[in-house]
Design a protein around this motif. Structure first.
Motif, PDB file in Angstrom:
ATOM      1  N   ASN A 211       6.631   0.812  50.222  1.00 40.15           N
ATOM      2  CA  ASN A 211       5.341   0.268  49.804  1.00 40.15           C
ATOM      3  C   ASN A 211       5.513  -1.216  49.506  1.00 40.15           C
ATOM      4  N   ARG A 212       4.924  -2.054  50.330  1.00 39.69           N
ATOM      5  CA  ARG A 212       5.018  -3.495  50.124  1.00 39.69           C
ATOM      6  C   ARG A 212       4.112  -3.986  49.005  1.00 39.69           C
ATOM      7  N   PHE A 213       3.152  -3.176  48.595  1.00 36.12           N
ATOM      8  CA  PHE A 213       2.183  -3.608  47.596  1.00 36.12           C
ATOM      9  C   PHE A 213       2.215  -2.747  46.340  1.00 36.12           C
ATOM     10  N   GLY A 214       3.255  -1.973  46.145  1.00 33.79           N
ATOM     11  CA  GLY A 214       3.308  -1.116  44.970  1.00 33.79           C
ATOM     12  C   GLY A 214       4.670  -0.476  44.817  1.00 33.79           C
ATOM     13  N   PRO A 215       4.824   0.378  43.820  1.00 34.01           N
ATOM     14  CA  PRO A 215       6.118   1.026  43.571  1.00 34.01           C
ATOM     15  C   PRO A 215       6.429   2.084  44.619  1.00 34.01           C
ATOM     16  N   THR A 216       7.709   2.358  44.772  1.00 29.88           N
ATOM     17  CA  THR A 216       8.148   3.382  45.725  1.00 29.88           C
ATOM     18  C   THR A 216       8.672   4.629  45.027  1.00 29.88           C
ATOM     19  N   ASP A 217       8.545   4.696  43.708  1.00 30.69           N
ATOM     20  CA  ASP A 217       9.053   5.861  42.988  1.00 30.69           C
ATOM     21  C   ASP A 217       7.936   6.674  42.344  1.00 30.69           C
ATOM     22  N   GLU A 218       6.686   6.403  42.705  1.00 33.36           N
ATOM     23  CA  GLU A 218       5.571   7.158  42.155  1.00 33.36           C
ATOM     24  C   GLU A 218       5.283   8.380  43.029  1.00 33.36           C
ATOM     25  N   ILE A 219       4.735   9.411  42.415  1.00 31.90           N
ATOM     26  CA  ILE A 219       4.316  10.597  43.152  1.00 31.90           C
ATOM     27  C   ILE A 219       2.899  10.960  42.739  1.00 31.90           C
ATOM     28  N   GLY A 220       2.194  11.591  43.647  1.00 33.97           N
ATOM     29  CA  GLY A 220       0.893  12.170  43.358  1.00 33.97           C
ATOM     30  C   GLY A 220       0.967  13.673  43.552  1.00 33.97           C
ATOM     31  N   VAL A 221       0.426  14.418  42.627  1.00 38.70           N
ATOM     32  CA  VAL A 221       0.524  15.876  42.653  1.00 38.70           C
ATOM     33  C   VAL A 221      -0.854  16.459  42.930  1.00 38.70           C
ATOM     34  N   PHE A 222      -0.905  17.366  43.888  1.00 33.37           N
ATOM     35  CA  PHE A 222      -2.145  18.032  44.268  1.00 33.37           C
ATOM     36  C   PHE A 222      -1.912  19.540  44.294  1.00 33.37           C
ATOM     37  N   GLU A 223      -2.993  20.260  44.169  1.00 34.00           N
ATOM     38  CA  GLU A 223      -2.967  21.718  44.296  1.00 34.00           C
ATOM     39  C   GLU A 223      -3.903  22.122  45.428  1.00 34.00           C
TER      40      GLU A 223
ATOM     41  N   SER B  83      -9.594   4.473  46.303  1.00 34.69           N
ATOM     42  CA  SER B  83     -10.008   5.574  47.174  1.00 34.69           C
ATOM     43  C   SER B  83     -10.907   6.577  46.469  1.00 34.69           C
ATOM     44  N   GLY B  84     -10.934   6.535  45.139  1.00 33.80           N
ATOM     45  CA  GLY B  84     -11.681   7.543  44.400  1.00 33.80           C
ATOM     46  C   GLY B  84     -10.843   8.746  44.028  1.00 33.80           C
ATOM     47  N   MET B  85      -9.598   8.816  44.514  1.00 35.34           N
ATOM     48  CA  MET B  85      -8.663   9.885  44.166  1.00 35.34           C
ATOM     49  C   MET B  85      -7.548   9.259  43.332  1.00 35.34           C
ATOM     50  N   THR B  86      -7.469   9.648  42.070  1.00 34.19           N
ATOM     51  CA  THR B  86      -6.536   9.011  41.144  1.00 34.19           C
ATOM     52  C   THR B  86      -5.091   9.164  41.593  1.00 34.19           C
ATOM     53  N   GLU B  87      -4.725  10.340  42.067  1.00 36.11           N
ATOM     54  CA  GLU B  87      -3.339  10.572  42.471  1.00 36.11           C
ATOM     55  C   GLU B  87      -2.977   9.755  43.709  1.00 36.11           C
ATOM     56  N   LEU B  88      -3.901   9.618  44.642  1.00 35.64           N
ATOM     57  CA  LEU B  88      -3.645   8.805  45.827  1.00 35.64           C
ATOM     58  C   LEU B  88      -3.526   7.333  45.459  1.00 35.64           C
TER      59      LEU B  88
ATOM     60  N   LEU C 190      -7.902  19.921  48.379  1.00 38.84           N
ATOM     61  CA  LEU C 190      -6.852  19.491  47.465  1.00 38.84           C
ATOM     62  C   LEU C 190      -7.461  19.094  46.127  1.00 38.84           C
ATOM     63  N   ARG C 191      -6.919  19.675  45.068  1.00 46.23           N
ATOM     64  CA  ARG C 191      -7.356  19.334  43.714  1.00 46.23           C
ATOM     65  C   ARG C 191      -6.281  18.496  43.044  1.00 46.23           C
ATOM     66  N   GLU C 192      -6.694  17.388  42.451  1.00 46.19           N
ATOM     67  CA  GLU C 192      -5.739  16.509  41.790  1.00 46.19           C
ATOM     68  C   GLU C 192      -5.231  17.148  40.504  1.00 46.19           C
ATOM     69  N   VAL C 193      -3.939  16.970  40.250  1.00 44.72           N
ATOM     70  CA  VAL C 193      -3.302  17.514  39.053  1.00 44.72           C
ATOM     71  C   VAL C 193      -2.936  16.338  38.157  1.00 44.72           C
ATOM     72  N   SER C 194      -3.643  16.192  37.056  1.00 46.27           N
ATOM     73  CA  SER C 194      -3.399  15.064  36.156  1.00 46.27           C
ATOM     74  C   SER C 194      -2.193  15.289  35.262  1.00 46.27           C
ATOM     75  N   ASN C 195      -1.847  16.549  34.988  1.00 43.06           N
ATOM     76  CA  ASN C 195      -0.692  16.868  34.144  1.00 43.06           C
ATOM     77  C   ASN C 195       0.229  17.803  34.918  1.00 43.06           C
ATOM     78  N   PRO C 196       1.126  17.259  35.745  1.00 43.37           N
ATOM     79  CA  PRO C 196       1.982  18.127  36.569  1.00 43.37           C
ATOM     80  C   PRO C 196       2.906  19.012  35.748  1.00 43.37           C
ATOM     81  N   SER C 197       3.375  18.527  34.593  1.00 53.51           N
ATOM     82  CA  SER C 197       4.322  19.312  33.793  1.00 53.51           C
ATOM     83  C   SER C 197       3.717  20.644  33.383  1.00 53.51           C
ATOM     84  N   GLU C 198       2.481  20.608  32.919  1.00 47.23           N
ATOM     85  CA  GLU C 198       1.824  21.839  32.485  1.00 47.23           C
ATOM     86  C   GLU C 198       1.632  22.803  33.649  1.00 47.23           C
ATOM     87  N   LEU C 199       1.399  22.254  34.837  1.00 44.86           N
ATOM     88  CA  LEU C 199       1.203  23.110  36.004  1.00 44.86           C
ATOM     89  C   LEU C 199       2.522  23.724  36.470  1.00 44.86           C
ATOM     90  N   PHE C 200       3.600  22.930  36.492  1.00 46.30           N
ATOM     91  CA  PHE C 200       4.884  23.440  36.955  1.00 46.30           C
ATOM     92  C   PHE C 200       5.471  24.484  36.005  1.00 46.30           C
TER      93      PHE C 200
END
Length: 487
Positions: A256-268, A74-79, A274-284
């Motif tokens: 998700n039939r084609f991927g994991p069900t325990d992943e999350i994507g973080v946005f701001e 999609s061009g959006m890493t978190e998605l 919406l801006r993608e957050v590559s390091n959620p820990s630092e943001l939280f």
């Protein structure tokens, strides 16, 4: 011509009844039954259906060469992280979330990026006019993206239009509750219409190979509105979560039939979308209140990504007959269990206190490894003893008061060391699983009692902060209060 069949269909779960009743026996909801025509244009007499012969098809064995499904990034890493690497050709995704959470913004950005990459992307809105979608695209700075727009609700017209020309790579339907089909004589948004419209769009996706995203409304309980069978029909169910007062947004895969069900994507959420957050820990952890009692940093795992988040607890004397127990971002039943273990095995009396627990940043924690951090924050608030600001906590608490190990200990420690933490409080049995502590000082504990005594020795209960002799005596007696007396 088939005889018309009227049924009373529950708008919450899809159960059908021959007559109206106040309560749905299937889901237990009240006043959700509505009269619908469930015959459909495809109905035919039983005598005609019985004369139809089925066609034969080839059967294959389990052994054989299988290729991974081709994906469209999609061009959006978190998605892409949540979907498993991109959209699979011919797949159908259902995206749900609270009103105003940013579902349309997310999908507008995704379709615009695909269109800019040279793919045919179509955005069909059943709730907004084309001019309204254009205004949102201008606000996001995406007005120049070659996305094809339409405001339409008829499924037959949509399928006929999309069948002309090149097959779209991505189609967004916003939302499935506004779609209707001629094969069902019911109002748009009813269970029968939602199910029939979803079936028609899924058939189109499987036939042409186009990826379709269906936007779904949610109920007051946070569940996607409409029949549950729609969630079983689609290939993936994504939930877009977040508090209205917070600027963080979490995209989580529920199925998700084609991927994991325990992943999350973080946005701001920002003024430009919406801006993608590559390091959620630092943001939280960017707005931590250092040195305050009742705060503990939990080293968690979301999918394959370690996430550090702050847990905030407040223990205050109650004025009610039944103390309040309020929790945001965590399972209330686990909070009740931790409180029971603290009182039964550690002597921490909380029956006269209101307890509040909050996960900072709007993140929703689902793993039991947060038990130890929650217990540390609760005791810290009760005795007014700030926890070390350079420490992280993780571990599962059993009903016996023991601290059990959790998975991916090394990943949690490496993330904590990368963010500048100096120590970690973890289960004693997890030491053997540590592949690298990243230079952290490890404080391994086998039971919750030792941690409670250590925290209580540094503080005094609320209201006992006097500097006189009586206050000093009370402070010195504090550790014994949190240990079980030997009989």
């Amino acid at each position: 011509m088939a005889k018309s069949t009227l049924s009373f269909v529950c708008q919450n779960c899809g159960a059908a009844y021959n007559r109206w009743q106040g309560k749905c026996d299937s889901c237990g909801e009240w006043n959700t039954l509505a009269e619908e025509d469930t015959t459909g244009a495809t109905s035919m007499p039983v005598s005609v259906r019985s004369r139809r012969k089925g066609r034969t098809f080839a059967l294959e064995s389990l052994t054989g060469k299988s290729n991974d499904a081709p994906r469209l990034p999609s061009g959006m890493t978190e998605l892409d992280r949540v979907t498993g690497g991109g959209f699979v050709r011919g797949s159908v995704l259902l995206v749900g979330g609270d009103p105003g959470i940013g579902k349309s913004t997310l999908l507008t950005q995704a379709t615009s990026m695909l269109a800019r990459a040279g793919h045919r992307a179509v955005y069909i809105s059943g709730e907004e006019a084309v001019a309204q979608v254009r205004l949102r695209a201008e606000r996001l700075g995406l007005a120049d993206a070659p996305v094809q727009l339409a405001a339409e609700t008829s499924v037959e017209d949509i399928v006929s239009t999309l069948s002309e020309g090149a097959v779209p790579r991505l189609i967004v339907i916003d939302s499935i509750q506004t779609m209707w089909t001629d094969t069902v004589e019911s109002a748009p948004g009813t269970v029968t219409q939602v199910r029939a419209s979803a079936q028609a769009l899924i058939r189109f996706a499987k036939k042409t190979g186009a990826a379709i995203i269906l936007v779904g409304h949610v109920t007051k309980d946070g569940q996607i509105a409409g029949p549950r069978v729609v969630e079983h029909m689609v290939d993936a169910v994504l939930s877009f979560e977040g508090e209205g007062s917070q600027h963080f947004r979490i995209l989580r895969a529920m199925k998700n039939r084609f991927g994991p069900t325990d992943e999350i994507g973080v946005f701001e959420m920002t003024g430009l979308g919406l801006r993608e957050v590559s390091n959620p820990s630092e943001l939280f952890l960017s707005e931590r209140d250092l040195g305050s009692p009742g705060t503990a940093v939990f080293a968690g795992i979301e999918g394959t990504r370690p996430v550090l988040v702050e847990l905030q607890a407040l223990v205050a004397p109650t004025t009610l007959g039944t103390p309040r127990r309020a929790v945001v971002g965590w399972d209330p039943s686990r909070l009740s269990m931790v409180l029971a273990v603290l009182e039964a095995h550690c002597g921490v009396k909380l029956s006269g206190y209101d307890v509040y627990l909050n996960v900072a940043g709007g993140l929703r924690i689902q793993e039991p490894a947060a038990d130890l951090a929650a217990a540390a924050a609760l005791v810290s608030s009760l005795v007014n003893a700030p926890l070390p600001t350079d420490a992280v906590y993780f571990g599962e608490i059993s009903l016996s008061g023991a601290v059990r190990p959790v998975a991916q200990t090394s990943a949690r420690l490496k993330e904590a060391a990368k963010l500048g933490f100096g120590r970690a409080v973890l289960p004693e049995s997890a030491r053997g699983e540590v592949g690298g502590d990243g230079g952290l000082a490890l404080n391994s504990i086998g039971g919750l009692t030792s941690l409670v005594a250590e925290i209580a020795a540094r503080g005094s209960p609320r209201g006992d902060r006097d500097t006189g002799r009586e206050g000093a005596a009370e402070k010195n007696a504090t550790p014994a209060r949190f240990r079980r007396e030997n009989s």
